[in-house]
Design a protein around this motif. Structure first.
Motif, short mmCIF file in Angstrom:
data_model
loop_
_atom_site.label_atom_id
_atom_site.label_comp_id
_atom_site.label_asym_id
_atom_site.label_seq_id
_atom_site.Cartn_x
_atom_site.Cartn_y
_atom_site.Cartn_z
N ASP A 43 -5.72 -13.73 8.46
CA ASP A 43 -5.97 -12.53 9.24
C ASP A 43 -5.35 -12.75 10.62
O ASP A 43 -5.79 -13.63 11.36
CB ASP A 43 -7.50 -12.35 9.36
N CYS A 46 -8.24 -12.13 13.79
CA CYS A 46 -9.34 -13.07 14.06
C CYS A 46 -9.03 -14.47 13.53
O CYS A 46 -9.86 -15.36 13.66
CB CYS A 46 -10.64 -12.55 13.45
N CYS A 68 -9.40 -9.63 7.12
CA CYS A 68 -10.68 -9.91 6.48
C CYS A 68 -11.49 -8.63 6.33
O CYS A 68 -12.38 -8.54 5.50
CB CYS A 68 -11.46 -10.94 7.29
N CYS A 72 -10.85 -5.33 11.55
CA CYS A 72 -9.80 -6.19 12.09
C CYS A 72 -8.44 -5.48 11.99
O CYS A 72 -7.63 -5.56 12.90
CB CYS A 72 -9.75 -7.52 11.34
ZN LIG Z 1 -10.65 -10.51 10.69
#
Ligand SMILES: [Zn+2]
Length: 85
Positions: A43, A46, A68, A72
């Motif tokens: 990802d 993050c 994820c 996000c």
């Molecule tokens: Zn994420």
């Protein structure tokens, strides 16, 4: 009419059996789908690694990214990579 339906039924069963018989040859190919279970993607927002098959996929600026979660993906689309913060 009943006999016609029975005929249809047997043709259907025969079709299923043939399909199953022919289909067994292709079961040994796990990479037929998009990526295997162990294929992890990062990802970019993050920095979490998520399995590709469960990742949230989105095209951002013409490039394919995996996230994820949808949150996000939304934030990455608005703010870009989360490193600067
Ligand atoms: Zn994420």
């Amino acid at each position: 009419m009943i006999r016609f339906l029975i005929l249809i039924f047997f043709v259907y069963i025969a079709y299923r059996l043939v399909r199953r018989y022919l289909g067994t040859g292709q079961k040994n190919e796990p990479l037929g789908e998009a990526g295997s279970v162990d294929d992890m993607v990062k990802d970019p927002f993050c920095k979490t690694y998520v399995p590709r098959r469960t990742a949230y996929r989105r095209i951002v600026a013409g490039k394919e990214h995996f996230f994820c979660s949808e949150a996000c993906a939304d934030r990455f689309e608005r703010e870009g990579e989360g490193e600067g913060d």
